[in-house]
Design a protein around this motif. Structure first.
Motif, PDB file in Angstrom:
ATOM      1  N   LEU A   4       0.656  -0.993   0.080  1.00 32.58           N
ATOM      2  CA  LEU A   4       0.042  -0.116   0.099  1.00 32.58           C
ATOM      3  C   LEU A   4       0.890   1.348  -0.153  1.00 32.58           C
ATOM      4  O   LEU A   4       0.442   2.249  -0.766  1.00 32.58           O
ATOM      5  N   GLY A   5       1.935   1.254   0.840  1.00 28.35           N
ATOM      6  CA  GLY A   5       2.799   2.331   0.738  1.00 28.35           C
ATOM      7  C   GLY A   5       3.321   3.119  -0.466  1.00 28.35           C
ATOM      8  O   GLY A   5       3.128   3.949  -0.988  1.00 28.35           O
ATOM      9  N   PRO A   6       3.944   2.060  -1.179  1.00 25.34           N
ATOM     10  CA  PRO A   6       4.610   2.496  -2.573  1.00 25.34           C
ATOM     11  C   PRO A   6       3.586   2.908  -3.586  1.00 25.34           C
ATOM     12  O   PRO A   6       3.847   3.827  -4.258  1.00 25.34           O
ATOM     13  N   LEU A   7       2.227   2.237  -3.485  1.00 24.72           N
ATOM     14  CA  LEU A   7       1.297   2.568  -4.265  1.00 24.72           C
ATOM     15  C   LEU A   7       0.931   4.129  -4.175  1.00 24.72           C
ATOM     16  O   LEU A   7       0.723   4.837  -4.896  1.00 24.72           O
ATOM     17  N   LEU A   8       0.780   4.159  -2.895  1.00 24.64           N
ATOM     18  CA  LEU A   8       0.401   5.840  -2.363  1.00 24.64           C
ATOM     19  C   LEU A   8       1.463   6.869  -2.634  1.00 24.64           C
ATOM     20  O   LEU A   8       1.126   7.529  -3.190  1.00 24.64           O
ATOM     21  N   ASP A   9       2.496   6.256  -2.378  1.00 22.27           N
ATOM     22  CA  ASP A   9       3.719   7.116  -2.666  1.00 22.27           C
ATOM     23  C   ASP A   9       3.893   7.349  -4.163  1.00 22.27           C
ATOM     24  O   ASP A   9       4.323   8.639  -4.552  1.00 22.27           O
ATOM     25  N   ALA A  10       3.406   6.637  -5.093  1.00 19.74           N
ATOM     26  CA  ALA A  10       3.715   6.681  -6.589  1.00 19.74           C
ATOM     27  C   ALA A  10       2.592   7.560  -7.119  1.00 19.74           C
ATOM     28  O   ALA A  10       2.502   8.335  -8.236  1.00 19.74           O
ATOM     29  N   GLY A  11       1.462   7.920  -5.955  1.00 15.89           N
ATOM     30  CA  GLY A  11       0.440   8.905  -6.438  1.00 15.89           C
ATOM     31  C   GLY A  11      -0.782   8.606  -7.271  1.00 15.89           C
ATOM     32  O   GLY A  11      -1.472   9.213  -7.884  1.00 15.89           O
ATOM     33  N   VAL A  12      -0.991   7.167  -6.841  1.00 15.99           N
ATOM     34  CA  VAL A  12      -2.385   6.828  -7.413  1.00 15.99           C
ATOM     35  C   VAL A  12      -3.498   7.592  -6.829  1.00 15.99           C
ATOM     36  O   VAL A  12      -3.353   8.099  -5.950  1.00 15.99           O
ATOM     37  N   ASP A  13      -4.553   7.699  -7.526  1.00 18.00           N
ATOM     38  CA  ASP A  13      -5.908   8.474  -6.994  1.00 18.00           C
ATOM     39  C   ASP A  13      -6.708   7.423  -5.913  1.00 18.00           C
ATOM     40  O   ASP A  13      -7.463   8.166  -5.479  1.00 18.00           O
ATOM     41  N   GLY A  14      -6.374   6.191  -6.051  1.00 16.05           N
ATOM     42  CA  GLY A  14      -7.199   5.528  -5.117  1.00 16.05           C
ATOM     43  C   GLY A  14      -6.799   3.996  -5.128  1.00 16.05           C
ATOM     44  O   GLY A  14      -5.881   3.696  -6.211  1.00 16.05           O
ATOM     45  N   ARG A  34      -3.322   8.041   5.410  1.00 19.29           N
ATOM     46  CA  ARG A  34      -3.368   9.285   6.062  1.00 19.29           C
ATOM     47  C   ARG A  34      -2.011   9.616   6.541  1.00 19.29           C
ATOM     48  O   ARG A  34      -1.335   8.636   7.289  1.00 19.29           O
ATOM     49  N   TYR A  35      -1.495  10.880   6.461  1.00 24.46           N
ATOM     50  CA  TYR A  35      -0.163  11.137   7.283  1.00 24.46           C
ATOM     51  C   TYR A  35      -0.390  11.274   8.561  1.00 24.46           C
ATOM     52  O   TYR A  35      -1.358  11.986   9.057  1.00 24.46           O
ATOM     53  N   PRO A  36       0.699  11.486   9.417  1.00 30.21           N
ATOM     54  CA  PRO A  36       0.718  11.580  10.761  1.00 30.21           C
ATOM     55  C   PRO A  36       0.205  13.231  11.058  1.00 30.21           C
ATOM     56  O   PRO A  36       0.359  13.935   9.987  1.00 30.21           O
ATOM     57  N   PRO A  37      -0.490  13.529  12.077  1.00 30.62           N
ATOM     58  CA  PRO A  37      -0.689  12.547  13.320  1.00 30.62           C
ATOM     59  C   PRO A  37      -2.004  11.675  12.948  1.00 30.62           C
ATOM     60  O   PRO A  37      -2.220  10.960  13.877  1.00 30.62           O
ATOM     61  N   ASP A  38      -2.650  11.908  12.197  1.00 29.66           N
ATOM     62  CA  ASP A  38      -3.784  11.211  11.845  1.00 29.66           C
ATOM     63  C   ASP A  38      -3.677   9.575  11.395  1.00 29.66           C
ATOM     64  O   ASP A  38      -4.678   8.863  11.296  1.00 29.66           O
ATOM     65  N   GLY A  39      -2.570   9.510  10.838  1.00 32.29           N
ATOM     66  CA  GLY A  39      -2.105   8.209  10.135  1.00 32.29           C
ATOM     67  C   GLY A  39      -0.676   7.684  10.278  1.00 32.29           C
ATOM     68  O   GLY A  39       0.034   8.186  11.062  1.00 32.29           O
ATOM     69  N   THR A  40      -0.514   6.641   9.289  1.00 35.69           N
ATOM     70  CA  THR A  40       0.867   5.995   9.564  1.00 35.69           C
ATOM     71  C   THR A  40       1.736   6.122   8.207  1.00 35.69           C
ATOM     72  O   THR A  40       2.690   5.477   8.015  1.00 35.69           O
ATOM     73  N   ARG A  41       0.932   6.978   7.190  1.00 36.46           N
ATOM     74  CA  ARG A  41       1.583   7.055   6.019  1.00 36.46           C
ATOM     75  C   ARG A  41       2.765   7.878   6.112  1.00 36.46           C
ATOM     76  O   ARG A  41       3.011   8.902   6.886  1.00 36.46           O
ATOM     77  N   GLY A  42       3.955   7.248   5.504  1.00 35.40           N
ATOM     78  CA  GLY A  42       5.239   8.012   5.356  1.00 35.40           C
ATOM     79  C   GLY A  42       5.191   9.086   4.400  1.00 35.40           C
ATOM     80  O   GLY A  42       4.626   9.114   3.393  1.00 35.40           O
ATOM     81  N   ILE A  43       5.958  10.211   4.542  1.00 40.42           N
ATOM     82  CA  ILE A  43       6.173  11.360   3.830  1.00 40.42           C
ATOM     83  C   ILE A  43       7.243  11.224   3.000  1.00 40.42           C
ATOM     84  O   ILE A  43       8.421  11.825   3.181  1.00 40.42           O
ATOM     85  N   ALA A  44       7.117  10.407   1.744  1.00 40.20           N
ATOM     86  CA  ALA A  44       8.265   9.934   0.995  1.00 40.20           C
ATOM     87  C   ALA A  44       8.351  11.122   0.097  1.00 40.20           C
ATOM     88  O   ALA A  44       7.563  11.770  -0.306  1.00 40.20           O
ATOM     89  N   PRO A  58      -5.691  16.089  -2.312  1.00 38.72           N
ATOM     90  CA  PRO A  58      -6.495  15.370  -1.397  1.00 38.72           C
ATOM     91  C   PRO A  58      -6.148  13.694  -1.244  1.00 38.72           C
ATOM     92  O   PRO A  58      -5.278  13.325  -1.811  1.00 38.72           O
ATOM     93  N   ALA A  59      -6.791  13.295  -0.225  1.00 42.03           N
ATOM     94  CA  ALA A  59      -6.251  11.776   0.219  1.00 42.03           C
ATOM     95  C   ALA A  59      -6.808  11.008  -0.956  1.00 42.03           C
ATOM     96  O   ALA A  59      -8.094  11.210  -1.578  1.00 42.03           O
ATOM     97  N   PRO A  60      -6.104   9.959  -1.165  1.00 41.32           N
ATOM     98  CA  PRO A  60      -6.511   9.003  -2.195  1.00 41.32           C
ATOM     99  C   PRO A  60      -8.017   8.298  -1.949  1.00 41.32           C
ATOM    100  O   PRO A  60      -8.032   8.232  -0.679  1.00 41.32           O
ATOM    101  N   VAL A  61      -8.479   7.774  -2.962  1.00 41.40           N
ATOM    102  CA  VAL A  61      -9.935   7.127  -2.575  1.00 41.40           C
ATOM    103  C   VAL A  61      -9.859   5.660  -2.007  1.00 41.40           C
ATOM    104  O   VAL A  61      -8.655   5.004  -2.669  1.00 41.40           O
ATOM    105  N   CYS A  62     -10.196   5.485  -1.010  1.00 41.32           N
ATOM    106  CA  CYS A  62     -10.232   4.031  -0.235  1.00 41.32           C
ATOM    107  C   CYS A  62     -11.449   3.360  -0.268  1.00 41.32           C
ATOM    108  O   CYS A  62     -12.236   3.538   0.545  1.00 41.32           O
ATOM    109  N   THR A  63     -11.289   2.511  -1.328  1.00 39.41           N
ATOM    110  CA  THR A  63     -12.570   1.441  -1.813  1.00 39.41           C
ATOM    111  C   THR A  63     -11.977   0.067  -1.005  1.00 39.41           C
ATOM    112  O   THR A  63     -11.079  -0.358  -1.099  1.00 39.41           O
ATOM    113  N   VAL A  64     -12.981  -0.341  -0.257  1.00 37.65           N
ATOM    114  CA  VAL A  64     -12.621  -1.696   0.512  1.00 37.65           C
ATOM    115  C   VAL A  64     -13.648  -2.688  -0.305  1.00 37.65           C
ATOM    116  O   VAL A  64     -14.427  -2.349  -0.564  1.00 37.65           O
ATOM    117  N   GLN A  65     -13.016  -3.854  -0.164  1.00 35.46           N
ATOM    118  CA  GLN A  65     -13.764  -5.118  -0.842  1.00 35.46           C
ATOM    119  C   GLN A  65     -14.439  -5.986   0.157  1.00 35.46           C
ATOM    120  O   GLN A  65     -13.835  -6.391   1.012  1.00 35.46           O
TER     121      GLN A  65
END
Length: 177
Positions: A4-14, A34-44, A58-65
């Protein structure tokens, strides 16, 4: 979770996150978005974070299956997690988990849960457009038309004409009626 981290760091929309079975699972996923303090996403220092310069992206779209019996039972709680933007039914896995052909009532339950929470609703299903629309019902926000392997196989079959790959029956499509 590690991907998940590398995908988000690459800039996916969701991202569509599979196998979310509880509100606690959904909360963990949302924290990864989400980035700290609300989350654990690193600021790459990559495209998604403006190369390390904080911005107002904006935060990426979070769709759960929803694709297990446990997830179906928890659909209301999962949909209510702040940061979950949509629920999508994984038809093949949910049908297998439920052990029955008719997953219509389960899909309807997920649709109701999404609507009550004000999040999007969708269906990831067969590569038959008519059956997909039938399963999704009216007002679906997201539709996933089959698996890439089947779509490629059908395209090859059409292109070469000599390949024999008949259309699957509803049962073979793993979604039932």
């Amino acid at each position: 979770d590690a991907a998940l981290g590398p995908l988000l760091d690459a800039g996916v929309d969701g991202v569509v996150v599979p196998r979310v079975e509880s509100a606690a699972d959904a909360e963990r996923v949302v924290r990864r978005f989400r980035y700290p303090p609300d989350g654990t996403r690193g600021i790459a220092a990559r495209r998604a974070s403006g190369y390390g310069i904080p911005g107002d992206a904006p935060a990426p779209v979070c769709t759960v299956q929803i694709e297990t019996s446990a997830a179906l039972a928890e659909a209301e709680a999962i949909a209510a997690v702040e940061g979950v933007t949509s629920l999508v039914v994984g038809c093949a896995d949910l049908r297998a988990a439920l052990g029955r052909d008719d997953i219509g009532p389960a899909i309807a339950a997920v649709r109701r849960a999404a609507r009550r929470a004000g999040v999007g609703f969708g269906v990831a299903g067969p590569d038959d457009p008519e059956l997909l629309l039938e399963l999704a019902g009216p007002g679906a926000d997201l539709l996933v038309l089959g698996a890439d392997v089947r779509l490629y196989a059908r395209a090859l079959d059409g292109a070469f004409g000599r390949l024999s790959f008949p259309a699957p029956t509803r049962e073979e499509a793993h979604v039932g009626t």
